[in-house]
Motif scaffolding. Sequence first.
Motif, short mmCIF file in Angstrom:
data_model
loop_
_atom_site.label_atom_id
_atom_site.label_comp_id
_atom_site.label_asym_id
_atom_site.label_seq_id
_atom_site.Cartn_x
_atom_site.Cartn_y
_atom_site.Cartn_z
N ILE A 193 1.13 -1.55 0.39
CA ILE A 193 0.28 0.62 0.34
C ILE A 193 0.82 1.34 0.22
O ILE A 193 1.29 1.29 0.82
CB ILE A 193 -0.73 0.18 1.61
CG1 ILE A 193 -1.41 -1.59 1.25
CG2 ILE A 193 -1.88 1.45 1.78
CD1 ILE A 193 -2.83 -1.43 0.71
N ALA A 194 0.76 2.17 -0.67
CA ALA A 194 1.62 3.09 -0.74
C ALA A 194 0.54 4.22 -0.10
O ALA A 194 -0.04 4.47 0.28
CB ALA A 194 1.22 3.65 -2.52
N LEU A 195 2.39 4.68 0.24
CA LEU A 195 1.86 6.17 2.14
C LEU A 195 2.37 7.29 1.15
O LEU A 195 1.54 8.18 1.31
CB LEU A 195 2.92 5.43 3.12
CG LEU A 195 2.21 4.47 3.48
CD1 LEU A 195 3.15 4.25 4.50
CD2 LEU A 195 0.97 3.56 4.23
N VAL A 196 3.41 7.06 0.01
CA VAL A 196 3.14 8.31 -0.68
C VAL A 196 3.43 7.68 -2.38
O VAL A 196 3.79 7.31 -2.98
CB VAL A 196 4.99 8.88 -0.73
CG1 VAL A 196 4.54 9.90 -1.16
CG2 VAL A 196 4.93 9.88 1.00
N LYS A 197 1.96 8.61 -2.57
CA LYS A 197 1.40 7.58 -3.83
C LYS A 197 2.10 8.31 -5.39
O LYS A 197 2.34 9.19 -5.52
CB LYS A 197 -0.03 8.06 -3.72
CG LYS A 197 -1.19 8.24 -3.25
CD LYS A 197 -1.84 6.32 -2.80
CE LYS A 197 -2.32 7.08 -1.56
NZ LYS A 197 -2.61 5.03 -0.95
N TYR A 198 2.13 7.22 -6.64
CA TYR A 198 2.13 7.65 -7.94
C TYR A 198 1.05 7.39 -8.20
O TYR A 198 0.04 7.16 -8.25
CB TYR A 198 3.11 7.10 -8.47
CG TYR A 198 2.10 5.67 -9.41
CD1 TYR A 198 3.16 6.51 -10.15
CD2 TYR A 198 2.62 4.59 -9.52
CE1 TYR A 198 2.42 5.53 -11.72
CE2 TYR A 198 1.78 3.64 -10.07
CZ TYR A 198 2.06 4.64 -12.29
OH TYR A 198 1.73 3.76 -12.84
N TRP A 199 1.07 9.03 -9.27
CA TRP A 199 -0.46 8.72 -10.11
C TRP A 199 -0.45 9.61 -11.31
O TRP A 199 -0.22 11.24 -10.87
CB TRP A 199 -1.76 9.62 -8.79
CG TRP A 199 -2.97 9.73 -9.25
CD1 TRP A 199 -3.23 10.23 -10.40
CD2 TRP A 199 -3.54 8.02 -9.83
NE1 TRP A 199 -5.04 10.02 -10.71
CE2 TRP A 199 -5.07 9.33 -10.41
CE3 TRP A 199 -3.69 6.99 -9.16
CZ2 TRP A 199 -6.33 8.05 -10.46
CZ3 TRP A 199 -5.14 6.30 -9.54
CH2 TRP A 199 -5.99 6.69 -9.88
N SER A 218 -0.70 12.52 1.00
CA SER A 218 0.12 12.53 -0.19
C SER A 218 -1.49 11.72 -0.65
O SER A 218 -2.05 11.93 -2.01
CB SER A 218 0.90 11.56 -0.71
OG SER A 218 0.57 10.88 -1.60
N CYS A 219 -2.25 11.03 -0.08
CA CYS A 219 -3.58 10.31 -0.09
C CYS A 219 -4.64 11.99 -0.78
O CYS A 219 -5.20 11.11 -1.96
CB CYS A 219 -3.75 9.50 0.94
SG CYS A 219 -6.15 9.62 0.59
N PHE A 220 -4.51 12.48 0.01
CA PHE A 220 -5.68 13.40 -0.67
C PHE A 220 -5.57 14.64 -1.93
O PHE A 220 -6.51 15.14 -2.32
CB PHE A 220 -6.41 13.89 0.77
CG PHE A 220 -6.96 13.46 1.58
CD1 PHE A 220 -8.30 12.63 1.41
CD2 PHE A 220 -6.81 12.80 2.92
CE1 PHE A 220 -9.12 11.69 2.24
CE2 PHE A 220 -7.70 11.60 3.80
CZ PHE A 220 -8.55 11.75 3.83
N ALA A 228 -4.39 6.67 17.56
CA ALA A 228 -4.15 7.44 16.50
C ALA A 228 -4.02 6.82 15.89
O ALA A 228 -3.06 5.32 15.69
CB ALA A 228 -1.46 7.52 17.05
N GLY A 229 -4.34 6.60 14.14
CA GLY A 229 -4.68 6.31 13.48
C GLY A 229 -4.29 6.96 12.36
O GLY A 229 -4.90 8.30 11.83
N TYR A 230 -3.95 7.08 11.25
CA TYR A 230 -3.43 7.70 9.79
C TYR A 230 -4.17 6.90 8.35
O TYR A 230 -4.24 5.96 8.81
CB TYR A 230 -2.31 7.85 9.74
CG TYR A 230 -1.43 8.83 11.27
CD1 TYR A 230 -1.49 10.30 11.37
CD2 TYR A 230 -1.16 7.29 12.06
CE1 TYR A 230 -1.42 10.07 12.69
CE2 TYR A 230 -0.68 8.06 12.52
CZ TYR A 230 -0.73 9.80 13.08
OH TYR A 230 0.19 10.47 14.70
N VAL A 231 -4.92 8.02 8.15
CA VAL A 231 -5.64 7.02 7.11
C VAL A 231 -5.05 7.28 5.52
O VAL A 231 -4.18 8.21 4.88
CB VAL A 231 -7.12 7.56 6.00
CG1 VAL A 231 -8.01 7.29 8.17
CG2 VAL A 231 -7.37 8.78 5.78
#
Length: 324
Positions: free
Chosen positions: A13-19, A237-239, A275-278
């Motif tokens: 799962i990418a935490l810093v995405k490629y798009w 990064s996700c948003f 603490a959780g991060y989406v």
Amino acid sequence: MNGSAEAVARTNIALVKYWGKADTARNLPATGSLSLTLDGLWTRTRVAVDPDLDGDAVLLDGRPAPAAVRQRTSGFLDLLRRAAGRRDPLRIESRNNFPTAAGLASSASGFAALTLAAARALGIEADPSELADWARCGSGSAPRSLLGGFAELALDGRGGCRLEQLAAAEDWDLRLVVALCDSGPKAVGSTTGMERSRRTSPYYTGWLDSHPADLDRARSAVAERDLDALGRVAEASCFKMHALAMSAEPPLIYFQPATLAAVRRVWQLRAEGLAGYVTIDAGPHVKVLCAPAAAEPLAEALGAVAGVQRVLVEQPGAAAEVVS
Ligand code: PMV
């Protein structure tokens, strides 16, 4: 020689995405990316050279693959056949232990397992960087599944990519709680989605410009084992990626109502001290990065969110491997 081999690769799962792609023909990403490989979601693929076949035979979860998947798989295998100097048809049998094409990164584990098994079956002696290049031609996220733990796929500045492990699975014990927010395949695949975003979103240059700083922040956070820092850059990064997709024309919205409800619940719990991060990929599911002790309470809270169908708790996983 009619070789055969079987390989297992885990999703990442990418935490810093490629798009977005810099070069669609070579499937070269326009940015680097950083991911966590997961232990419990995997693809197991067997490849056998079979001269009696008319063309490649591709079985997915025991059934003949749809024509589009067969074509994509055969086109990919041509690269390895060329490298091996062979033309033999191949029999591919691939199984996922999770739903295919539903935003759980089946293409990453799928192409990582296929690369390893096909290279071995065709008798290719490849080094890790060649394997990573082939896997990338299958899917931009697949090279990262060749490695365990935290992996970075960086642009090498010479028109290619460099794959690097930042921490092994056992180096940092975290959890990823996965809230499944819908069933069935996603509406628009990632290749189509990212090409549409690149061509039409006015925010694409902002995405490219801000991306290296996100990668720097995430790399440092992994080096320092700083969950809060990693989680915050992962959310950013996700948003940004989803804002890019939503600003494409026509717009791409991967969220379902349950997706936003789950995000809000995670943020509410974080404000209360859990603490959780989406992060969210090209699908509706919400993945929550957290410390091991937070996983069960987060999983329970997410299971109670309207529209969440199932919750999985994943831990960091190992590198892909040839198993026979
Ligand atoms: O590997 P692809 O081409 O299916 O694209 C992956 C896209 C994301 O999962 C959304 C981001 C990523 O870096 O994995």
